[in-house]
Design a protein around this motif. Structure first.
Motif, PDB file in Angstrom:
ATOM      1  N   LYS B  48       1.233  -0.685   0.139  1.00 46.28           N
ATOM      2  CA  LYS B  48      -0.030  -0.144   0.097  1.00 46.28           C
ATOM      3  C   LYS B  48       0.996   1.241  -0.362  1.00 46.28           C
ATOM      4  N   SER B  49       2.166   1.620   1.056  1.00 45.21           N
ATOM      5  CA  SER B  49       2.754   2.454   1.467  1.00 45.21           C
ATOM      6  C   SER B  49       3.643   2.935  -0.175  1.00 45.21           C
ATOM      7  N   VAL B  50       3.945   1.810  -0.608  1.00 44.47           N
ATOM      8  CA  VAL B  50       5.160   2.227  -1.914  1.00 44.47           C
ATOM      9  C   VAL B  50       3.709   2.028  -2.779  1.00 44.47           C
ATOM     10  N   ALA B 178      -3.188   9.824   1.105  1.00 46.83           N
ATOM     11  CA  ALA B 178      -3.531   9.664   3.226  1.00 46.83           C
ATOM     12  C   ALA B 178      -2.539   8.095   3.077  1.00 46.83           C
ATOM     13  N   ASP B 179      -1.963   8.220   3.230  1.00 46.87           N
ATOM     14  CA  ASP B 179      -1.422   6.928   3.938  1.00 46.87           C
ATOM     15  C   ASP B 179      -1.013   6.614   5.769  1.00 46.87           C
ATOM     16  N   GLU B 180      -2.247   5.758   5.943  1.00 47.56           N
ATOM     17  CA  GLU B 180      -3.040   5.507   7.373  1.00 47.56           C
ATOM     18  C   GLU B 180      -2.707   6.824   8.279  1.00 47.56           C
ATOM     19  N   PRO B 181      -3.852   7.883   7.174  1.00 45.97           N
ATOM     20  CA  PRO B 181      -3.601   9.119   8.625  1.00 45.97           C
ATOM     21  C   PRO B 181      -3.604   9.296   9.915  1.00 45.97           C
TER      22      PRO B 181
HETATM   23 MG   LIG Z   1       2.178   1.616   5.095  1.00 44.78          MG
END
Ligand SMILES: [Mg+2]
Ligand SMILES: Nc1ncnc2c1ncn2[C@@H]1O[C@H](COP(=O)(O)OP(=O)(O)OP(=O)(O)O)[C@@H](O)[C@H]1O
Lengths: 298, 351, 300
Positions: B48-50, B178-181
Motif C-alpha cells: 500500500k505505501s509503496v 493519505a497513508d494511514e493518516p
Molecule cells: Mg505502509
C-alpha cells in the motif's frame, strides 16, 4: 494465552537475529578478509614464538641490517631479529587485548545490566561513576595509574588489568541504554509480570537481545586496548623488557627511523594492520546485527 | 465519468534485494475523478505505501517502476526529479502515517507551512503568512495565529496531523494521498482528523487515495475500494458492493475481523507470518491459497486473474479468485469464523 | 549531558594514593605525615586561593601550569576546529556520494586513521615528511621540535611563519587522530536523516532538492554530532599528550608526563584539574549549542 505466545516470539526473535546476523556476516567480504588476515597473523605469531622462543633475545652481530632472507623484517640497532620481536610483540598485544576486552565485557555488561534493569538510585550512582571516568581522558588516568602502580612500566598482566579496569565504561553505557529500551518491550514486561526472577529476565531475555551491541563493542574494545597499550609503551609507561610489544618496538625504532626505516615500518605497520582488521571485523558484526545502523556502505 | 485526475495503468514496482527481485506492487489499475475517494486496504507489507509513494514519485532510487501514472494528464513514471519536484504540492500532495515524526522538529509550524506556500509561485512573506493562518483555520487548529510560532513538539499528535493536512492542501493539489493518516492517533482524535481531511477535500476538490487498515474509515469516506494482497489487487469494487458482497475470501477475513476486534485487528492481521515470501519468489498459484479456507488444487497451481463479478447495479466489481461467484454469494458473517481460525492456524504453524 | 558537569573534585581522588618509598624522606615537606583528609583539605583550600602548591623541586605549580597551558590550548583548539570542519564536510560528501568512489575513498581513509595510533601518525609525518622536506630545501620548512624556535622574538606577526612551521605537523597529527570517528558519525547521521519522515514530507511539499538538502537534511543532521564532539573532547586532550611528546613540545601534556613519572602529586593534580575543567566547560558549551540548534531542548 497471549503471554505465552509472546514469549515464544521473543525466543524466535533471538533465533532469527542470530541466524540473520550470521548469514549477513558470512556474505561480508571485508569482514571475512579482516578475520583471515587476523588469523594468519595470529597463527604465524604463535608458530614463530613457539619454534623460536629465543628469537628476540639472541644477540647477533647483524646491527641494523635491512630485511633479508635471514631476517625478513631486518634487525635492530642492537642486532636483534625484528621479525621475532614484531611477532612476539603482536602476540603480547593480543593477549593483553583479550584480557582487557574480557574484563570490559564482564564489568561493562554487569554494570550496564544492573543500572539499566533496576534503575533508580543504583542507576544514578553507577552512571555518575561512569561520568567521572569520562571526564578525564582514559590515557591520562592510565598514565597516572601506571606510574603509581608500576612506577612507569610493568608486567604485561599489570598493564592489562589496569587498562581493563578502566575500559568498561563504554560498554556499560550501551548495555544500559539497550536494557532501558528492552525493558519496555511486551515480552519482557510479560515475563516480569509472570514473576520471573530478575536474574532470569536479565540472562534469558535482556542479554540475548542485547548480544549484538555487546559483541560488537567487545570487539571494538580489543582495538582500543591495543591502541592504548601501544601508546603507553610508546610513552615508556607500558610493559618493560624482557617483555615486548609493538608500541615499544616503535619507540625503540624511532631513533633510527630515517637511517633504517624498517625499524619503524614493520612494528608500526603490523600494529596498524592488526587494529584495522579488528575494526573491520567489528564493523562487519555491527552491519550484520543491525544493518540499518551500519557505519559503512548503504 | 468526468475527466479523471488520476489514472494508473498497470503499475508495477519492484526492488532489487539481496534475495532477488521483490515485487512490491504487481499490476495496479484505477482511475479517480475530482473529489472521489479511493480506499486501499490490505495487511502489512501488501504494497500500500509503496503504491502511494509511486504515485508521488518518492520511492527510493532502488525501486524499479513500470506502467503509467498520470496526474491531471501528466505522466509521472520515469520523470526526472528536477521536473518532478514541482508537481509535488501543486498537483499531488501526501499525508503521512506518523504525525509525531513527519514535521521537522527544528522549525516552527508557521515556517513549515509558509515554506510550502512559497515553494509554488511568487508569494510575499506577508501574503504567505496570511495564507498559512487561513490553512490552519481550515484544518481546524484553534488560535492559528499563535500556532504559527509553535514548534511541532508543543502540539499533540492530532494537532500535528492537522498541520500536515494544512501543508498538503496549501497549493490546492489535484490529488491527495493519505497513508494511514489516523493509525498513529488516539481513537478519540481520529474522527476529528478525518473531518479536517474531508473539509480539505471539499475546499480543494482534490481526489483522495486513502490507505488504511481501518475498514470503518473506508466505509465512512471512500467511494471505491481496492483490496491488496501480496502486492496484487485482489478485489476492487464500490464501497457498498465490497461490504455487502465481498467476492474474495481474504476480504471476507478482513470484514469479519472488524466487529469483535475493532481495537487490535490491524495488529493481529499485520502479524500473520507467511505473507511476504510470495513477494520474492512468486511460485504461481493464488498467493492467499495457503491461508484460504476454500483453497482447491487449482488455487495452488494457477494464479486467478482479476475479473468481473456480476453486480446488481452494473458497477464494476473485480475479484481475483477462482471461485469469485461462489464467494460473493456467501454470507459475510459465516465466513468470518472460519477465517479467524485459519489465521490462527497459519500463525501457529509459522514457527 | 549535564551529567558530565560531574565532579570537579575528581582529581582529588588521586590524592590518597601513596607515593613509593624513594621519596619518603620528603614526606614532611609534602605533608605526607598528615592524615589523608587533612592533605585533601589543604590542597583544596589552597586551590580556592588560586594556589596549586609547589612541585617536587619547590617551584610553585601555578605559573608553570599557565605557561604550558597557552601552548597546548592553542594546538588543541586549532586542531579541534579544523577537525570538526573537515569531518563534517567529508561526512556529508561521503553520505551524498554513497556507494561511489569518493565514498569508498573517504571510508577507507577514515578506517585507516581510526586504526593508526597517534604516535605512529606523528612519527611518520615527522620522519618521512618534515625531515626529508627540510633536507631537500636545505632549510627548515616544517619544524619537528618544540612549539617555536628558541630564539624567536618580536611581535606575533613577526613570529607567525615560525609558529606556522612549528604548529603545522602537530596540528595535522591531532586532526588525523580524531577526525575519523567524527566523519563516520556525520556520514551515518546524514544517511539516517535522509530517510526520516520529515524529509519525506519536505520533499512532498514540492521544494527544490537543494533546499531539502540544506534546510532539512543538513540542518537536522548537524545536531547529534555535537554530543559526540563533547564526548570525544577528553580523547583529544589525551592525543595532545602524545603529540607533544612526538614533537617535543613544552606543553601541558609533557609537563604532566614528567610530573606523573616523578609522582609529583601537585603537578599531576593540577593537570587533572585542568583537563576536568576543560572537559566540563566543553560539555557545557555543547549543551548550550544543542539547545540553540534543537528547540525541543531549548524549551525544556
Ligand atoms: Mg505502509
Ligand atoms: N525501499 C525498499 N526496499 C526494499 N523493499 C521494500 C522497500 N520499501 C518497501 N519494500 C517492501 O515492499 C513491500 C510492501 O511494503 P509497503 O510498505 O508498501 O507495505 P504496506 O502495505 O504499506 O504495509 P503497512 O501496512 O505495514 O504500512 C514490503 O514487503 C516491503 O518489505
Amino acid at each position: 494465552m497471549s503471554i505465552f505466545r509472546k514469549k515464544g516470539r521473543s525466543g524466535e526473535k533471538i533465533e532469527t537475529q542470530w541466524s540473520t546476523a550470521m548469514r549477513n556476516f558470512r556474505k561480508d567480504k571485508m569482514a571475512l578478509t579482516g578475520i583471515a588476515i587476523f588469523v594468519i597473523i595470529l597463527i604465524v605469531a604463535l608458530v614463530q614464538t613457539m619454534l623460536n622462543p629465543k628469537g628476540w633475545s639472541t644477540l647477533t652481530t647483524d646491527f641494523a641490517k635491512p630485511p633479508s632472507w635471514h631476517h625478513p623484517f631486518g634487525t635492530t640497532d642492537s642486532g636483534l631479529d625484528l621479525m621475532s620481536g614484531c611477532l612476539k610483540g603482536a602476540l603480547q598485544d593480543l593477549i593483553i587485548a583479550v584480557i582487557v576486552s574480557t574484563m570490559a565485557l564482564v564489568i561493562g555488561t554487569a554494570v550496564g545490566a544492573v543500572a539499566g534493569y533496576f534503575g533508580g538510585l543504583l542507576d544514578s550512582v553507577l552512571m555518575r561513576v561512569v561520568d567521572l571516568l569520562l571526564v578525564v581522558p582514559l590515557l591520562t588516568i592510565l598514565i597516572v595509574m601506571s606510574n603509581i602502580f608500576s612506577s612507569g612500566g610493568g608486567s604485561p598482566l599489570a598493564i592489562a588489568l589496569l587498562i581493563g579496569f578502566l575500559s568498561w565504561t563504554y560498554i556499560s553505557r550501551l548495555v544500559r541504554a539497550e536494557f532501558l529500551a528492552l525493558r519496555e518491550r511486551p515480552f519482557v514486561e510479560a515475563s516480569i509480570a509472570l514473576g520471573a526472577s530478575s536474574w532470569r529476565v536479565i540472562t534469558r531475555h535482556l542479554i540475548p537481545n542485547a548480544i549484538g551491541v555487546i559483541m560488537v563493542n567487545t570487539t571494538l574494545t580489543v582495538a582500543g586496548a591495543i591502541l592504548l597499550e601501544s601508546t603507553l609503551s610508546y610513552l615508556g609507561l607500558g610493559i618493560v623488557p624482557p617483555a615486548v610489544s609493538l608500541g615499544m618496538l616503535v619507540q625503540d625504532g624511532q631513533g633510527s627511523a630515517t637511517t633504517s626505516p624498517w625499524q619503524f615500518f614493520f612494528p608500526a605497520g603490523l600494529l596498524l594492520i592488526i587494529v584495522l582488521c579488528v575494526f573491520v571485523i567489528g564493523d562487519g558484526m555491527q552491519a550484520a546485527f543491525d544493518p540499518r545502523n551500519a557505519r559503512r556502505r548503504k | 465519468m468526468a475527466q479523471p485526475v488520476v489514472s494508473v495503468k498497470g503499475l508495477e514496482v519492484s526492488f532489487a534485494t539481496e534475495g532477488g527481485m521483490l515485487n512490491a506492487v504487481r499490476g495496479l489499475t484505477f482511475e479517480l475523478a475530482e473529489q472521489e475517494v479511493l480506499g486501499i486496504v490490505g495487511e502489512s507489507g501488501s504494497g500500500k505505501s509503496v503504491t502511494a509513494l509511486a504515485l508521488i514519485g518518492l520511492l527510493p532510487k532502488t525501486a524499479v517502476v513500470k506502467g503509467s501514472v498520470e496526474i491531471d494528464g501528466e505522466e509521472i513514471v520515469g520523470r526526472a526529479e528536477k521536473d518532478m519536484y514541482k508537481m509535488r504540492g501543486s498537483k499531488i500532495a501526501m499525508i503521512f502515517q506518523d504525525p509525531m515524526t513527519s514535521l521537522n522538529p527544528v522549525y516552527t509550524i508557521g515556517w513549515q507551512i509558509i515554506e510550502a506556500v512559497r515553494s509554488h509561485g511568487k508569494v510575499s512573506k506577508d501574503e504567505a503568512k496570511v495564507r498559512a493562518i487561513e490553512l490552519l483555520r481550515l484544518s481546524g487548529i484553534p488560535r492559528p495565529e499563535a500556532a504559527l510560532d509553535s514548534y511541532p513538539h508543543e502540539f499533540s499528535g492530532g494537532m500535528r496531523q492537522r498541520v500536515v493536512i494544512a501543508i498538503a492542501m496549501a497549493n490546492s493539489p489535484r490529488v491527495m494521498l493519505a497513508d494511514e493518516p489516523t493509525t498513529a492517533l488516539d481513537v478519540t482524535v481520529q474522527a476529528q482528523v478525518l473531518l479536517s481531511l474531508q473539509s480539505a477535500l471539499e475546499k480543494t476538490k482534490a481526489a483522495l487515495v486513502l490507505v488504511t487498515h481501518d475498514l470503518g474509515v473506508v466505509a465512512g469516506m471512500a467511494n471505491r475500494v481496492i483490496v491488496m494482497y501480496a502486492g496484487r489487487v485482489v478485489e476492487f469494487a464500490n464501497v457498498d458492493e465490497l461490504f455487502y458482497r465481498p467476492s474474495m475470501p481474504y476480504t471476507h477475513g478482513l470484514l469479519g475481523a472488524i466487529p469483535s476486534h475493532a481495537e487490535d485487528s490491524d495488529e493481529r492481521l499485520s502479524q500473520i507470518p507467511g505473507a511476504p515470501p510470495t513477494m520474492l519468489n512468486h511460485a504461481g498459484g493464488c498467493p492467499f491459497a495457503p491461508r484460504c479456507p476454500l483453497a482447491q488444487d487449482v488455487c495452488r497451481s494457477t494464479e486467478p486473474a482479476l475479473e468481473p463479478v456480476a453486480t446488481a447495479d452494473g458497477s464494476v466489481h473485480l475479484s481475483a479468485c477462482h471461485f469469485r461467484d461462489e464467494v460473493s454469494s456467501m454470507p459475510v458473517a459465516s465466513m468470518f469464523k472460519g477465517a479467524e481460525q485459519i489465521l490462527e492456524g497459519a500463525e501457529d504453524s509459522g514457527h | 549531558m549535564v551529567a558530565y558537569s560531574g565532579d570537579p573534585l575528581f582529581p582529588l581522588k588521586m590524592n590518597p594514593l601513596t607515593p613509593p618509598a624513594t621519596i619518603k624522606i620528603r614526606e614532611h615537606d609534602l605533608f605526607l605525615d598528615h592524615s589523608l583528609p587533612w592533605r585533601y583539605w589543604h590542597w583544596f583550600s589552597g586551590l580556592f586561593h588560586g594556589n596549586f602548591g609547589l612541585d617536587l623541586s619547590n617551584n610553585p605549580v601555578r605559573p608553570q601550569l599557565f605557561l604550558h597551558m597557552g601552548v597546548t590550548l592553542r594546538m588543541v583548539v586549532l586542531a579541534f576546529v579544523l577537525a570538526v570542519i573537515i569531518a563534517v564536510s567529508l561526512g556529508v560528501l561521503s553520505a551524498l556520494k554513497r556507494g561511489g568512489l569518493i565514498d569508498r575513498g573517504i571510508t577507507f581513509t577514515t578506517f585507516f586513521f581510526l586504526a593508526t595510533p597517534v604516535f605512529v601518525t606523528g612519527l611518520f609525518l615527522k620522519f618521512y615528511l618534515a625531515i626529508p622536506l627540510d633536507k631537500y630545501f636545505g632549510r627548515q620548512i616544517l619544524a619537528t621540535n618544540g612549539a617555536q624556535s628558541p630564539l624567536a622574538s618580536g611581535s606575533f606577526l613577526h613570529r607567525l611563519p615560525d609558529l606556522a612551521a612549528h604548529f603545522t605537523l602537530p596540528t595535522i597529527t591531532l586532526i588525523l587522530a580524531v577526525f575519523s570517528s567524527w566523519t563516520i558519525y556525520q556520514r551515518s547521521s546524514i544517511l539516517e536523516t535522509m530517510n526520516m519522515d520529515h524529509v519525506m514530507l519536505a520533499r512532498s511539499k514540492g521544494i527544490s532538492p537543494r533546499r531539502v538538502l540544506r534546510r532539512h537534511i543538513l540542518r537536522n543532521a548537524l545536531i547529534p554530532i555535537i554530543t559526540v564532539l563533547a564526548l570525544d573532547f577528553a580523547g583529544l586532550l589525551g592525543g595532545a599528550v602524545v603529540t607533544e611528546t612526538v614533537y617535543s613540545w613544552n606543553g601541558l601534556g609533557r609537563w604532566f608526563l614528567g610530573g606523573a613519572s616523578n609522582i609529583d602529586l601537585n603537578v599531576t593534580l593540577a593537570y587533572l584539574l585542568f583537563t576536568a575543567v576543560l572537559v566540563i566547560m566543553f560539555n557545557l558549551l555543547a549543551d548550550i549549542a544543542y539547545g540553540f540548534l534543537d528547540p525541543r531542548i531549548r524549551y525544556r
